[in-house]
Structures are given as C-alpha cells and as structure tokens.
Design an enzyme around this catalytic site. Sequence first.
Site, PDB file in Angstrom:
ATOM      1  N   HIS A  71      20.474  55.870  54.497  1.00  0.00           N
ATOM      2  CA  HIS A  71      21.298  54.967  53.692  1.00  0.00           C
ATOM      3  C   HIS A  71      22.360  54.265  54.568  1.00  0.00           C
ATOM      4  O   HIS A  71      23.492  54.041  54.153  1.00  0.00           O
ATOM      5  CB  HIS A  71      21.970  55.725  52.548  1.00  0.00           C
ATOM      6  CG  HIS A  71      22.001  54.951  51.265  1.00  0.00           C
ATOM      7  ND1 HIS A  71      21.189  55.243  50.187  1.00  0.00           N
ATOM      8  CD2 HIS A  71      22.741  53.888  50.876  1.00  0.00           C
ATOM      9  CE1 HIS A  71      21.446  54.405  49.201  1.00  0.00           C
ATOM     10  NE2 HIS A  71      22.380  53.561  49.591  1.00  0.00           N
ATOM     11  N   THR A  76      14.962  54.785  45.812  1.00  0.00           N
ATOM     12  CA  THR A  76      15.874  55.338  46.824  1.00  0.00           C
ATOM     13  C   THR A  76      16.365  56.692  46.338  1.00  0.00           C
ATOM     14  O   THR A  76      16.948  56.800  45.259  1.00  0.00           O
ATOM     15  CB  THR A  76      17.058  54.380  47.053  1.00  0.00           C
ATOM     16  OG1 THR A  76      16.546  53.112  47.445  1.00  0.00           O
ATOM     17  CG2 THR A  76      17.994  54.907  48.136  1.00  0.00           C
ATOM     18  N   TYR A 112      17.289  53.381  41.498  1.00  0.00           N
ATOM     19  CA  TYR A 112      17.761  54.751  41.671  1.00  0.00           C
ATOM     20  C   TYR A 112      17.319  55.522  40.431  1.00  0.00           C
ATOM     21  O   TYR A 112      16.982  54.938  39.405  1.00  0.00           O
ATOM     22  CB  TYR A 112      19.291  54.781  41.758  1.00  0.00           C
ATOM     23  CG  TYR A 112      19.858  54.170  43.019  1.00  0.00           C
ATOM     24  CD1 TYR A 112      19.703  54.804  44.250  1.00  0.00           C
ATOM     25  CD2 TYR A 112      20.582  52.983  42.979  1.00  0.00           C
ATOM     26  CE1 TYR A 112      20.247  54.266  45.411  1.00  0.00           C
ATOM     27  CE2 TYR A 112      21.136  52.439  44.126  1.00  0.00           C
ATOM     28  CZ  TYR A 112      20.962  53.087  45.338  1.00  0.00           C
ATOM     29  OH  TYR A 112      21.508  52.547  46.478  1.00  0.00           O
ATOM     30  N   SER A 133      18.200  45.191  45.270  1.00  0.00           N
ATOM     31  CA  SER A 133      18.840  46.379  44.697  1.00  0.00           C
ATOM     32  C   SER A 133      19.009  46.230  43.192  1.00  0.00           C
ATOM     33  O   SER A 133      19.312  45.146  42.698  1.00  0.00           O
ATOM     34  CB  SER A 133      20.214  46.565  45.341  1.00  0.00           C
ATOM     35  OG  SER A 133      20.949  47.529  44.626  1.00  0.00           O
ATOM     36  N   LYS A 141      12.370  55.601  49.648  1.00  0.00           N
ATOM     37  CA  LYS A 141      13.368  55.277  50.683  1.00  0.00           C
ATOM     38  C   LYS A 141      14.365  56.426  50.807  1.00  0.00           C
ATOM     39  O   LYS A 141      14.823  56.981  49.796  1.00  0.00           O
ATOM     40  CB  LYS A 141      14.099  53.979  50.284  1.00  0.00           C
ATOM     41  CG  LYS A 141      15.208  53.544  51.225  1.00  0.00           C
ATOM     42  CD  LYS A 141      15.697  52.144  50.850  1.00  0.00           C
ATOM     43  CE  LYS A 141      16.825  51.662  51.739  1.00  0.00           C
ATOM     44  NZ  LYS A 141      18.137  52.212  51.369  1.00  0.00           N
TER      45      LYS A 141
HETATM   46  C1  LIG Z   1      27.025  47.373  51.545  1.00  0.00           C
HETATM   47  C2  LIG Z   1      25.747  48.134  51.432  1.00  0.00           C
HETATM   48  C3  LIG Z   1      25.144  48.296  50.176  1.00  0.00           C
HETATM   49  C4  LIG Z   1      23.946  49.008  50.049  1.00  0.00           C
HETATM   50  N1  LIG Z   1      23.348  49.119  48.818  1.00  0.00           N
HETATM   51  C5  LIG Z   1      22.140  49.745  48.721  1.00  0.00           C
HETATM   52  C6  LIG Z   1      21.449  49.768  47.475  1.00  0.00           C
HETATM   53  O1  LIG Z   1      21.919  49.260  46.471  1.00  0.00           O
HETATM   54  N2  LIG Z   1      20.248  50.398  47.449  1.00  0.00           N
HETATM   55  C7  LIG Z   1      19.674  50.989  48.548  1.00  0.00           C
HETATM   56  O2  LIG Z   1      18.576  51.533  48.474  1.00  0.00           O
HETATM   57  N3  LIG Z   1      20.322  50.963  49.730  1.00  0.00           N
HETATM   58  C8  LIG Z   1      21.513  50.349  49.841  1.00  0.00           C
HETATM   59  N4  LIG Z   1      22.132  50.280  51.059  1.00  0.00           N
HETATM   60  C9  LIG Z   1      21.463  50.855  52.245  1.00  0.00           C
HETATM   61  C10 LIG Z   1      20.560  49.800  52.903  1.00  0.00           C
HETATM   62  O3  LIG Z   1      19.451  49.484  52.107  1.00  0.00           O
HETATM   63  C11 LIG Z   1      20.016  50.293  54.248  1.00  0.00           C
HETATM   64  O4  LIG Z   1      19.441  51.560  54.068  1.00  0.00           O
HETATM   65  C12 LIG Z   1      21.100  50.354  55.339  1.00  0.00           C
HETATM   66  O5  LIG Z   1      22.029  49.319  55.199  1.00  0.00           O
HETATM   67  C13 LIG Z   1      20.425  50.277  56.702  1.00  0.00           C
HETATM   68  O6  LIG Z   1      21.356  50.410  57.727  1.00  0.00           O
HETATM   69  P1  LIG Z   1      21.994  49.158  58.528  1.00  0.00           P
HETATM   70  O7  LIG Z   1      23.020  48.580  57.619  1.00  0.00           O
HETATM   71  O8  LIG Z   1      22.545  49.784  59.737  1.00  0.00           O
HETATM   72  O9  LIG Z   1      20.864  48.178  58.799  1.00  0.00           O
HETATM   73  C14 LIG Z   1      23.343  49.587  51.200  1.00  0.00           C
HETATM   74  C15 LIG Z   1      23.947  49.423  52.458  1.00  0.00           C
HETATM   75  C16 LIG Z   1      25.141  48.704  52.583  1.00  0.00           C
HETATM   76  C17 LIG Z   1      25.750  48.541  53.946  1.00  0.00           C
END
Ligand SMILES: Cc1cc2nc3c(=O)[nH]c(=O)nc-3n(C[C@H](O)[C@H](O)[C@H](O)COP(=O)(O)O)c2cc1C
Length: 393
Positions: free
Chosen positions: A281, A159, A133, A111, A257
């Site tokens: 997300h 994303t 982003y 990220s 994404k």
């Molecule tokens: C704490 C946290 C931080 C996240 N930060 C980002 C991020 O910085 N960029 C991004 O594209 N997705 C981010 N996501 C989404 C994840 O990439 C992913 O889409 C999501 O966690 C998938 O679902 P799951 O947690 O059920 O596996 C984040 C998710 C969580 C839980």
Amino acid sequence: MASTRDWFETVAEARRRARRRLPRSVYLALVAGAEKGVTLRDNVQAFSELRFAPPRIADLPASRELATTVLGQEISLPVIASPTGVQAVHPQGEVGVARGTSEAATAMGLSSFASMPVEEVAAVNPKFFFQVYWSGDRDTILARMERARGAGAKGLIVTLDWSFSNGRDWGSPAIPERMDLKSSMRLAPEGMTRPRYVLDWFRHGGLPDLTVPNMARPGEPAPTFFGVYGEWMQTPPATWADIAWLRERWGGEFMVKGVMRPDDARRAVDIGATAVSVSNHGGNNLDGTPAAIRALPAVADAVGGQAEVLLDGGIRRGGDVVKALALGARAVMIGRAYLWGLAANGPAGVRNVFDVLRGGIDSTLLALGRRSVHDLVPGDVIVPEGFTTGLHK
Ligand SMILES: Cc1cc2nc3c(=O)[nH]c(=O)nc-3n(C[C@H](O)[C@H](O)[C@H](O)COP(=O)(O)O)c2cc1C
C-alpha cells in the site's frame, strides 16, 4: 531532455513541482507513509540496492518493444496507474488521470474512494479496473461492483492489505469532513500561500467537496470520505470465503492487491484470481514491513505461472520498472508518481510521468541488449545477498 515550463524530465522534478503548487496539507496527504516511514522509504531505497548487469556495447536492438497486456487490456508500456483516492489534488481528479493514462495508451485502477463518478472516468479511459475494499455488507459491495461493471470496468481489484494503522510521526494533515464555510475559513491561510491552486479550483466551479460518489448506495447522495471510512472500519475483515464469493460474482479479470507472501498469493490463485499485486500500500499501512520489491521474487516463483504478477511501491524511474520485470513482474503500478504529475500539470503531467518512465525503460532495455520487455530475465539484475530479507517460498 531538460525540463521546461511544460515538461519535467524526472519524477523527482514532478514531485518538486507538486510541492510548490499544492497547499501543504494536500501535498502531505499525497506523500503519506505510516508511522515512522520505514516501509515508505524502503520501497524506494530497495531499488537502489539492485544493480543492472554490466551493459552490452554492440549488436544492440535498434528498436525495443514495450507493449504488453494486463488483465486482458493492451497497454503501450508495462506500467499502469494504481488506484488512489485523488481527493483535492487537481480539479479534474481521476478524470484527469483517465485523460493522461489514455494519452499514454495505458490503463488505470479507479479507487472506490475516488472523487469522480466511475461513469465519467470510463468515458475518458475505457481501460480501467475498479478497486474495492471489503467495506459494508455483501449487498452493498455487490451494488458498487455492479455499478462499475455497468460503467464498463474491465477488471476488479480487491485491496486487502489495510489494517487501519494510524498516526504519522511527521504529523497527519487535518483533512476536513466537508469543505463548508467553517473549514474553508480554517484552510484559507494555507490557500493564500498557493493562489494558483485555489484559482484553478474556482475556475472549475469551486473547492473540492471531499465526497466519494462511487461508495453511494443506489439512489442516495455521495457520502463523505470519513463517513465511509467509518463503515469500512466497522466491517469484519474479509475471509478467503468472502473473497472467493466476490470473485465468483464478478466473473471476469480479478486482481488481489496487497499480497506480500507466497502462501497468500497461492490462496488468491486458488480462489481464481487472475492477477496479484505485490504491494504494501505504498508504505501507508503496517510500517516496518519490507519493500514490495523484496517480496516479488518469492511471489513470482509461487504463482507466476498461473496468474499475472504485478508490483507496486517505490517505482520512480524506468530502470525501476525494468528491475521489477526482470524479477518476475509482468507490469507495475504507480501511485505517487502520477499524483505528483497530476498536481504539477494536470492530465499532461500524468502523461509526462508515463513518458518519463517509457523513456527510461527503453534506454535500459537498449543498454541490456534486450529487444522486448518480455525478454528480461533475473540475470539482468544483480541482487545482493539478503535482499529478500527472508521472504521465502
Ligand atoms: C494518496 C494515496 C492514496 C491511495 N489510495 C488507495 C486506494 O484508494 N486504494 C488502493 O488500493 N490503494 C491506494 N493507495 C496505494 C496505491 O494504490 C499504491 O499501492 C501505492 O501508491 C504504490 O506506491 P507508490 O506511491 O510508491 O508508487 C494510495 C496511495 C496513495 C499515496
């Protein structure tokens, strides 16, 4: 294999250990989930609505092939780490994720809101994709992208599904802008309930500083998470022309994404995306949207022949991975699962999560009589009527 002190047998156990180890506010920031948590829950629940075809009992393959490629990178199983900002989960942060994923012989998304510099992550797992982003002006976005390219990023993930939903019915944890004396004092009572966590940080040189080094402008110090969040909120949302421009400037493997609609998937492919991730997300954004897995069949139908289709959201076991592959995904990305592993046992915990999924994929393939992850077909899964909740072509 039953859990031991150094090994957990399921992702559910990793989650329990993370909960015991992390201060409450850090744990809650990982669980996240917007508003009422409808989408967060549906991401997981929807997998339970899918059933496997009845298992075969003879002529089963003696060994199974799990290896595949994603964005040109060879990986030992069809699961990679989704990009997440790993602020404060573990002192090794994304470097720990890089170590765990490298040991599991797979790739990771990094990220742009990560807590560790891209160069340090690249040194540990060169199979990484940098995630951006649409935040700041084009020159700023370009500078961040070029820095990641210079560090060796093998692909770019953009994303697009964030619309600044805020407010959680269960209460958002109060995350300080900086870990200064005042915020340390405020969080001290919480820290005292988790002395092992605090000790770990002090052993690594002090408390998390909550900055985001990969968002720094050239020659400037790392800004704070909230500082850049403000920049992002003020940036006009990307147009398809912006994304086409970004894709052209990057030139290499390019994933969009956050795709939940076939028409968006087609637009992404039209501008040259080599991969899309079907994702909401992790249920952290617009609450009430369907589980990602419900949207997968229509997106795979629309663009599966032209781009790699990944899925992320709700993966908690190897069987979930197999279900997603049978419904058209080439591979999946996981978020919370590896974060819980990292919290529970650092890099070894990250690897542990991938090994749990590896074991689950392997035993599911065996039961289904499939020699390889590439042999899975929609008929391996029973999809109940109405499962895709009207998400059509
Ligand atoms: C704490 C946290 C931080 C996240 N930060 C980002 C991020 O910085 N960029 C991004 O594209 N997705 C981010 N996501 C989404 C994840 O990439 C992913 O889409 C999501 O966690 C998938 O679902 P799951 O947690 O059920 O596996 C984040 C998710 C969580 C839980």
